[in-house]
Write an enzyme that holds these catalytic residues in place. Structure first.
Site, PDB file in Angstrom:
ATOM      1  N   ILE A 184       0.833  -1.202   0.069  1.00 19.17           N
ATOM      2  CA  ILE A 184       0.062   0.172   0.086  1.00 19.17           C
ATOM      3  C   ILE A 184       0.830   1.291   0.263  1.00 19.17           C
ATOM      4  O   ILE A 184       1.796   1.443   0.665  1.00 19.17           O
ATOM      5  CB  ILE A 184      -0.990  -0.057   1.225  1.00 19.17           C
ATOM      6  N   GLY A 287      -1.449  -2.685  -6.980  1.00 15.73           N
ATOM      7  CA  GLY A 287      -2.279  -2.011  -7.727  1.00 15.73           C
ATOM      8  C   GLY A 287      -1.990  -1.813  -9.028  1.00 15.73           C
ATOM      9  O   GLY A 287      -2.311  -0.625  -9.596  1.00 15.73           O
ATOM     10  N   GLN A 296       5.132  -1.020 -15.564  1.00 15.24           N
ATOM     11  CA  GLN A 296       3.931  -1.848 -15.715  1.00 15.24           C
ATOM     12  C   GLN A 296       3.495  -2.607 -17.096  1.00 15.24           C
ATOM     13  O   GLN A 296       2.468  -2.735 -17.474  1.00 15.24           O
ATOM     14  CB  GLN A 296       2.840  -1.081 -15.088  1.00 15.24           C
ATOM     15  N   CYS A 456      13.113  20.898  -3.500  1.00 20.01           N
ATOM     16  CA  CYS A 456      13.094  20.108  -4.428  1.00 20.01           C
ATOM     17  C   CYS A 456      12.071  20.457  -5.669  1.00 20.01           C
ATOM     18  O   CYS A 456      11.356  21.691  -5.524  1.00 20.01           O
ATOM     19  CB  CYS A 456      12.741  18.568  -4.094  1.00 20.01           C
TER      20      CYS A 456
END
EC number: 2.8.1.4
Length: 482
Positions: A184, A287, A296, A456
């Site tokens: 998660i 996920g 992916q 940043c």
């Protein structure tokens, strides 16, 4: 008050032994969830439904709402259980119950009957429907798509007047399938995938790879606790937090830019597999959706899977982002996900979409795997029930500035590659480089008489790292946002 719980249809087509086991588990889950509302509550299981009886009328809405969120329940009927003598008595009780609801509406009557009676279900429907139509002048019968359907159930000498029907989330009862460990992050995808496995009957534990200090972990803990409390509170689950900053630092220093994404995912799967093995969990849940980001693609997913024998489940693999966000909205995690940070320091400038196994393995030969073993060994494992108290702790806010004073120094915390590619130059102030993954060990070596303005690209990592440093006792940090 009384509720009739109707089973998810897939449960009813199981063999007798499996069906009985599922019903028994669902009954236990209902008791575990509802005992917080009414300790005197009774839960009685039958072959085709489960009855819930409670005395505290003040808890009616809370109990009804909780039932709609327990996996394994197709729908809930809120009923009034009364005795009857004959068909006319059924009509009179139905008229008293539904008169106001039917005024000015079209309606039909649907009856389910169990037991031995002198009348059939259709005869009751016709008799009650005709009587209601005659006694409520503004109502009229419509057998297809009526405004209101009057649901009645007759069982032996009892009449169930159905006051309301409420849809459940369906699926299988939690505990009918084996445990899984969800990776998660707090974003849209991982929250929805966790929910989908809970709905399918798995007890979902959570594994979080912390890349941004205590603040990020608190946010993700809130998401995990929300999911558990809303859909899975019938079971105890673990929340495992792994400090992955040392691993990210090693990757950024030792791995080629284009391979970083795949290598990072492989390290996460390795770590999660060790955690799963430690606790006897059978599968990991992610996920990931096909083609959503560079890591992916099918080639890259296969390379990620190759590092572990643990089964990896990807319930969202064919979903598009819009569908995922809609699901997140339905289950209530959308707001969490929208405010969850993304990390500018962990993103490759030119990630590969078709990694080569030999090249990935060659890059990983430079990696010090003792770092991975150490972070897994030091993982923080808590009972998710404790998170409610822990997430209430206040996070110290850090001041954000757009200008600077004579004692200020800007601290560029981007990765070395990002700094080389796009150096930061600000007129009138010194700029010092210290990548974010070295802050925890190197910040103390800096001149502590100065005020350090962390910077940043997106401003998220700098804020979280500033919060982390404040928690470590460094008061001389701010966030620079020009």
């Amino acid at each position: 008050m009384k509720f009739i719980i109707k089973l998810f249809p897939e449960i009813t087509i199981k063999s007798q032994s499996v069906r009985l086991r599922f019903i028994k588990i669902l009954t236990g889950n209902i008791r575990n969830v509802l005992k917080h509302y009414d300790e005197t509550l009774a839960v009685v299981r039958h072959w085709d439904n489960i009855e819930v009886r409670a005395k505290d009328e003040n808890q009616r809405l809370a109990i009804r709402d909780a039932l709609t969120r327990i996996p394994g329940i197709h729908h809930i009927l809120e009923v009034e259980d009364v005795p009857f003598t004959d068909m006319h008595d059924i009509f009179e009780k139905a008229l008293a119950q539904y008169r106001e609801q039917l005024e000015g509406k079209t309606f039909c009557v649907r009856v389910k009957r169990r037991g031995k009676h002198e009348f059939s279900s259709i005869e009751v429907e016709r008799y009650v429907g005709g009587g209601l139509n005659q006694h409520i002048e503004s109502a009229r019968v419509k057998l297809t798509n009526p405004d209101v359907t009057v649901h009645l159930e007759v069982e032996d000498d009892r009449l169930l007047l159905i006051k309301g029907r409420y849809e459940g989330i369906g699926g299988f009862p939690i505990g009918t399938q084996e445990d899984v460990l969800s990776l998660i992050s707090g974003g849209f995808d991982s929250g929805v995938s966790s929910y989908m496995l809970m709905r399918r009957g798995c007890r979902v534990h959570y594994c979080f790879f912390n890349l941004g200090g205590a603040v990020h972990e608190i946010g993700v803990r809130q998401v995990a606790h929300y999911l558990w409390n809303r859909f899975g509170s019938s079971h105890r689950v673990r929340f495992v937090a792994i400090n992955f900053e040392p691993v990210v630092g090693e990757i950024l220093e030792k791995v080629d830019d284009g391979q970083m994404g795949v290598v990072l995912k492989r390290m996460m799967v390795r770590a999660a597999s060790k955690v799963a093995e430690r606790y006897g969990v059978q599968a990991l849940v992610t996920g990931e959706a096909l083609g959503q980001v560079s890591s992916q693609t099918l080639t890259n997913l296969r390379l990620i899977d190759n590092v572990s024998d643990t089964l990896i489940l990807r319930p969202l693999i064919s979903y598009d982002k819009e569908h995922i966000i809609n699901l997140a909205r339905q289950i209530g995690t959308e707001d969490f996900a929208r405010t969850m940070p993304e990390y500018c320091g962990v993103i490759s400038k030119s990630p590969t979409v078709k990694a080569i196994k030999a090249k990935i393995e060659a890059e990983e030969e430079n990696f010090d795997f003792s770092i991975l073993d150490k972070v897994v060994e030091e993982a923080n494992n808590v009972d998710i029930r404790e998170i409610a108290q822990q997430t209430q702790q206040e996070v110290v806010e850090v001041e954000t500035v757009s200008g600077f004073g004579p004692n200020d120094v800007i601290l560029d915390i981007r990765s070395v590659d990002e700094q080389d590619d796009k150096p930061l130059k600000v007129e009138g102030v010194d700029v010092v480089s210290l990548p974010f993954y070295k802050l925890s060990t190197k910040f103390g070596d800096l001149d502590q008489s100065k005020t350090w303005l962390l910077w940043c690209e997106r401003g998220v990592m700098s804020r979280l790292q500033a919060l982390y440093l404040r928690e470590q006792g460094f008061a001389n940090v701010k966030v620079y946002r020009p």
